[in-house]
Design an enzyme around this catalytic site. Structure first.
Site, short mmCIF file in Angstrom:
data_model
loop_
_atom_site.label_atom_id
_atom_site.label_comp_id
_atom_site.label_asym_id
_atom_site.label_seq_id
_atom_site.Cartn_x
_atom_site.Cartn_y
_atom_site.Cartn_z
N GLU A 100 0.81 -1.22 0.00
CA GLU A 100 0.00 0.00 0.00
C GLU A 100 0.84 1.27 0.00
O GLU A 100 1.92 1.31 0.58
CB GLU A 100 -0.84 0.05 1.27
CG GLU A 100 -1.72 -1.13 1.46
CD GLU A 100 -2.33 -1.14 2.84
OE1 GLU A 100 -3.18 -1.99 3.09
OE2 GLU A 100 -1.96 -0.29 3.67
N CYS A 113 2.95 8.20 2.05
CA CYS A 113 3.28 7.21 3.06
C CYS A 113 3.58 5.91 2.31
O CYS A 113 2.71 5.35 1.64
CB CYS A 113 2.04 7.07 3.95
SG CYS A 113 2.21 5.88 5.25
N CYS A 120 4.77 -7.62 7.80
CA CYS A 120 5.68 -7.13 8.84
C CYS A 120 5.85 -8.22 9.89
O CYS A 120 4.89 -8.93 10.21
CB CYS A 120 5.11 -5.87 9.49
SG CYS A 120 6.25 -5.09 10.66
N CYS A 124 2.97 -5.65 16.25
CA CYS A 124 2.47 -4.70 17.24
C CYS A 124 0.98 -4.99 17.40
O CYS A 124 0.27 -5.23 16.42
CB CYS A 124 2.70 -3.26 16.76
SG CYS A 124 4.46 -2.88 16.59
N CYS A 127 -1.80 -3.16 15.23
CA CYS A 127 -1.50 -2.84 13.83
C CYS A 127 -1.98 -3.92 12.87
O CYS A 127 -1.72 -5.11 13.07
CB CYS A 127 0.01 -2.64 13.68
SG CYS A 127 0.51 -2.36 11.97
N CYS A 338 -2.04 1.87 8.37
CA CYS A 338 -1.07 0.84 8.06
C CYS A 338 -1.66 -0.56 7.81
O CYS A 338 -2.19 -1.18 8.71
CB CYS A 338 -0.11 0.79 9.25
SG CYS A 338 1.32 -0.20 8.98
N1 SAH Z 1 7.33 -0.11 11.35
C1 SAH Z 1 7.42 1.31 11.39
C2 SAH Z 1 6.67 2.02 10.29
C3 SAH Z 1 5.27 1.53 9.91
S1 SAH Z 1 3.90 1.88 10.96
C4 SAH Z 1 6.96 1.82 12.75
O1 SAH Z 1 6.38 1.04 13.50
O2 SAH Z 1 7.23 2.97 13.08
C5 SAH Z 1 3.70 3.61 10.99
C6 SAH Z 1 3.01 4.09 12.24
O3 SAH Z 1 1.61 3.74 12.25
C7 SAH Z 1 3.60 3.49 13.50
O4 SAH Z 1 3.80 4.48 14.48
C8 SAH Z 1 2.53 2.50 13.91
O5 SAH Z 1 2.62 2.18 15.27
C9 SAH Z 1 1.26 3.26 13.54
N2 SAH Z 1 0.04 2.46 13.50
C10 SAH Z 1 -0.12 1.15 13.19
N3 SAH Z 1 -1.39 0.78 13.30
C11 SAH Z 1 -2.09 1.86 13.69
C12 SAH Z 1 -3.47 2.12 13.98
N4 SAH Z 1 -4.40 1.17 13.88
N5 SAH Z 1 -3.81 3.37 14.35
C13 SAH Z 1 -2.88 4.35 14.44
N6 SAH Z 1 -1.59 4.18 14.18
C14 SAH Z 1 -1.17 2.95 13.82
#
Ligand code: SAH
Length: 363
Positions: A100, A113, A120, A124, A127, A338
């Site tokens: 994406e 973005c 990944c 997390c 995510c 994301c």
């Molecule tokens: N792996 C890297 C970059 C990709 S995620 C990182 O973790 O920084 C980019 C950002 O989106 C990260 O801060 C991640 O924690 C956040 N993110 C992921 N899922 C999300 C969600 N459902 N709502 C808000 N932010 C989210």
């Protein structure tokens, strides 16, 4: 005609390397070397859809290029447009993987973005990308290719800012990301100022060190999300490998301004004590705190902190003397967080077993 496998992909090279290769190639077939430099323009700064579309080059040279090199496209599989102008693109890669890219217009700025991995490994807990597991690292041509494809649209999208906040962990794919940073910033690439390019990471320490060594002013954003190891381990399993203290130390020794990203999870990490602890960490590395409203449709069963709750949390941080902003939630109607578009399309397809340790390739 040579086979595809033996033709070099010019889009995997930095502009300087591509230029060297192309000038040598031009001379090797009895053309003037400057034809090689002319070709480089069509990789990124004035992208051409194919060698044949490089109409300022002689036809015979275009055909020779075609037999020696490739400049593969990414197939646009889907596009969604939000009422707020945010556009989300799903690209299909040669092996069927989908990734994406989100374009977010804001006044005169357009922030892109971009994704750095298919899936990944980090999982997390909130995510959507983490849910699908890790498939593979993207090549430089597939990461920078996202920007190139948008420049090739009938109505080109030209980003002013790039954030590595799409799918994947950019610092677990440093081998490709380091080339992409050059392509984005190089005047013969996309010529985007380094201060307008942000690498976002969970805190992959060797990757942060590698980024710190780059002379350009690339920005670093750290996904902090919790001010203690105990809570962070629950939200981000990677905290076991790269503990918060070490990540903060790495951020503190990073010579440029760092941003903390902090997703607001109702009742989980949004209490007054969290604000105080987070502020202390931010002060240690002079960081700017970006509070992110939880995007619905991620993973887990979290509730977003209310807008008033976020405001209060921001106020508590500001009172500690730390600069703080609340990120505007964009594209919520098109699942623009994301991993969400791909997850929507692929629901319940089993991922390959996630590689929890995710190779860190530091060249
Ligand atoms: N792996 C890297 C970059 C990709 S995620 C990182 O973790 O920084 C980019 C950002 O989106 C990260 O801060 C991640 O924690 C956040 N993110 C992921 N899922 C999300 C969600 N459902 N709502 C808000 N932010 C989210």
């Amino acid at each position: 005609m040579t086979t595809t496998a033996s033709r070099a992909n010019l889009l995997d090279l930095s502009p300087a390397d591509a230029e060297r290769v192309l000038r040598d190639f031009a001379e090797s077939i009895g053309e003037q070397a400057y034809r090689g430099s002319q070709t480089v323009r069509h990789l990124w700064s004035a992208p051409a859809a194919s060698f044949q579309a490089m109409t300022d080059l002689p036809l015979a040279f275009r055909t020779a290029l075609e037999s020696a090199f490739t400049i593969p496209r990414l197939a646009l599989a889907a596009e969604q447009r939000s009422v707020d102008g945010t556009r989300k693109f799903l690209f299909r890669l040669h092996d069927g993987q989908t990734i994406e890219t989100v374009a977010i217009p804001d006044g005169d700025r357009v922030t892109l973005c971009i994704s750095s991995q298919a899936g990944c490994a980090l999982q997390c807990s909130f995510c959507a990308t983490g849910l699908m597991g890790f498939y593979r690292n993207l090549l430089p041509s597939e990461i920078a290719g996202q920007v190139r494809e948008l420049a090739l649209l009938a109505e080109p999208v030209r980003p002013t800012n790039i954030v590595f906040m799409g799918m994947g962990e950019p610092l677990m794919n440093w081998k490709a990301v380091q080339v992409v940073l050059t392509i984005l910033n190089d005047p013969k690439g996309f010529a985007i100022g380094a201060r307008h390019i942000t690498v976002s990471t969970v805190g992959v320490l060797p990757g942060i060190q590698a980024l710190a060594k780059r002379p350009e002013q690339f920005r670093l954003a750290i996904s902090v999300h919790a001010p203690s190891d105990e809570l962070r381990r629950q939200l981000m399993p990677v905290n076991i490998k790269f503990p918060l203290e070490q990540v903060i130390d790495a951020a503190a020794s990073f010579s440029r301004r760092v941003t903390f990203e902090y997703v607001m999870l109702g009742g989980v990490n949004d209490q007054p004590a969290h604000a105080v602890a987070l502020s202390a960490l931010a002060k240690r590395c002079g960081a700017f705190v970006n509070l992110i409203p939880l995007h619905p449709g991620g993973a887990g069963s979290y509730t977003p902190t209310s807008p008033e709750g976020i405001k209060r949390f921001a106020g508590a941080i500001a009172r500690q003397g730390v600069e703080v902003a609340v990120r505007k939630s964009r594209g919520t109607d098109i699942a623009a967080a994301c991993g969400q578009l791909r997850v929507e399309r692929l629901r319940r397809r089993a991922p390959r077993s996630p590689n929890q340790d995710g190779e860190v390739e530091v060249a």
